[in-house]
Write an enzyme that holds these catalytic residues in place. Structure first.
Site, PDB file in Angstrom:
ATOM      1  N   ALA A 250      36.236  40.361  40.040  1.00 56.71           N
ATOM      2  CA  ALA A 250      35.916  41.782  40.227  1.00 56.71           C
ATOM      3  C   ALA A 250      34.520  42.174  39.750  1.00 56.71           C
ATOM      4  CB  ALA A 250      36.974  42.700  39.603  1.00 56.71           C
ATOM      5  N   ALA A 251      33.689  41.196  39.375  1.00 51.09           N
ATOM      6  CA  ALA A 251      32.302  41.536  39.019  1.00 51.09           C
ATOM      7  C   ALA A 251      31.618  42.159  40.237  1.00 51.09           C
ATOM      8  CB  ALA A 251      31.550  40.304  38.548  1.00 51.09           C
ATOM      9  N   GLY A 252      31.896  41.614  41.412  1.00 46.87           N
ATOM     10  CA  GLY A 252      31.324  42.176  42.642  1.00 46.87           C
ATOM     11  C   GLY A 252      31.836  43.582  42.916  1.00 46.87           C
ATOM     12  N   ASP A 253      33.064  43.850  42.504  1.00 40.94           N
ATOM     13  CA  ASP A 253      33.620  45.198  42.698  1.00 40.94           C
ATOM     14  C   ASP A 253      32.908  46.201  41.777  1.00 40.94           C
ATOM     15  OD1 ASP A 253      35.425  44.159  44.527  1.00 40.94           O
ATOM     16  OD2 ASP A 253      36.923  43.747  42.989  1.00 40.94           O
TER      17      ASP A 253
HETATM   18  O1  RIB Z   1      37.449  41.219  43.899  1.00 43.03           O
HETATM   19  C1  RIB Z   1      38.511  40.801  43.085  1.00 43.03           C
HETATM   20  C2  RIB Z   1      39.816  41.144  43.725  1.00 43.03           C
HETATM   21  O2  RIB Z   1      39.982  40.379  44.894  1.00 43.03           O
HETATM   22  C3  RIB Z   1      41.024  40.840  42.885  1.00 43.03           C
HETATM   23  O3  RIB Z   1      41.394  41.903  42.047  1.00 43.03           O
HETATM   24  C4  RIB Z   1      42.083  40.483  43.914  1.00 43.03           C
HETATM   25  O4  RIB Z   1      43.143  41.374  43.963  1.00 43.03           O
HETATM   26  C5  RIB Z   1      41.341  40.390  45.235  1.00 43.03           C
HETATM   27  O5  RIB Z   1      41.532  41.521  46.000  1.00 43.03           O
END
Ligand code: RIB
Length: 309
Positions: A250-253
């Site tokens: 989730a660093a990209g998120d």
């Molecule tokens: O970007 C990370 C996410 O990718 C995770 O939380 C997982 O659920 C997938 O969707």
């Protein structure tokens, strides 16, 4: 006043196994730790937007099950508005099986469940939020038809449109006219362009290939190499902030959300990328997807005295 962001996307329960190394095909490795956390690229980005100070709506679907209830509670706990999230009686909540190695690198398999049933009509149901939004942030863990519809709806309402094209999937050419900022990682940039992104030079070529197709601006996230911003006027590399990475999930998120929030606030692209780079770095220092999304205060503190290389 806080900027307003709509995130359309997926919500998953992440089942995370930590091990010294990622298993090769056919291999069993002994793990060291297991965690379950709320995840899903869409929900992670919504949580990050809210923690970074935006008034945030999440549009998506969860199943009618314990996982769905927990995902919703977590979004609400972070301050995300979930009034347009549908409890889908026909499908279970999405799940992601994640392996993380000793360097914090991961491998993910997502089983979409209810995320695969997010429809254009779900976007229509959220018209009020779209009409008020400064920005839309969307990814590719839901049907492409719905993503395209959300992009067009946000563009019609004059909102800034940010696309994190993750996971890598082929996308319709007309999206290039709708998206303001593309935020792929190396593999997603390769999937979109056919150019293997292995270094800064190949990242620049891939970004320029996207500009040639009509992209207005491209930010390629490069993991330990930071990020590359490319527009018709700017080419700028932002080295990664040196942090002790425990889990890059989730660093990209965090990066995509932080970029969207700062741009919606009116920051110039280069300043927004620096802020996003800090949010991405901070997300690597904690375990789990949503638990690792940083707050505004954390990012601003980090940027005041960033670690030196
Ligand atoms: O970007 C990370 C996410 O990718 C995770 O939380 C997982 O659920 C997938 O969707």
């Amino acid at each position: 006043m806080a900027v307003r962001v709509v995130v359309v996307g997926s919500a998953n329960t992440d089942m995370v196994a930590f091990a010294p190394k990622l298993p090769a095909p056919g291999e069993t490795v002994l793990g060291t730790r297991f965690e379950m956390a709320s995840g899903g690229k869409g929900a992670n980005q919504a949580v990050a937007c809210a923690r970074l100070g935006a008034e945030t709506w999440f549009v998506g679907r969860v199943g009618n099950d314990w996982f769905g209830d927990t995902l919703l509670r977590n979004l609400q706990g972070a301050g995300v508005n979930t009034e347009f999230v549908i409890h889908d009686a026909e499908a279970p909540s999405g799940v992601a099986l994640i392996f993380v190695d000793a360097e914090g690198q991961n491998e993910i398999v997502v089983v979409a469940g209810a995320n695969g049933r997010v429809r254009p009509s779900d976007v229509d149901a959220a018209t009020d939020a779209f009409a008020r939004a400064n920005a839309l942030l969307v990814q590719l863990e839901i049907p492409l038809e719905t993503v395209g519809y959300a992009l067009a709806t946000a563009a019609q309402h004059g909102a800034l449109v940010v696309l994190n094209p993750a996971p890598a999937r082929p996308v319709p050419e007309e999206w290039f006219g709708l998206v303001d900022v593309w935020v792929p990682n190396e593999r997603e940039a390769e999937g979109l362009t056919g150019i293997a992104v292995t270094d800064l030079e190949s990242a620049e070529r891939a970004a320029k290939a996207l500009l040639d197709r009509g992209a207005k601006s491209v930010v390629i996230t490069l993991g330990a190499n930071g990020a590359l911003l490319v527009t018709p006027e700017i080419i700028r590399h932002f080295p990664a902030f040196p942090v002790q990475a425990i889990d890059a999930t989730a660093a990209g998120d965090a990066f995509a959300a932080a970029l969207t929030v700062r741009l919606a606030e009116g920051a110039p692209l280069d300043e927004a990328v620096r802020f996003a780079n800090a949010a991405g770095a901070l997300a690597c220092t904690k375990v789990g997807a949503q638990p690792s999304m940083p707050t505004r205060h954390e990012v601003e503190n980090f940027l005041q005295s960033p670690p030196s290389p």
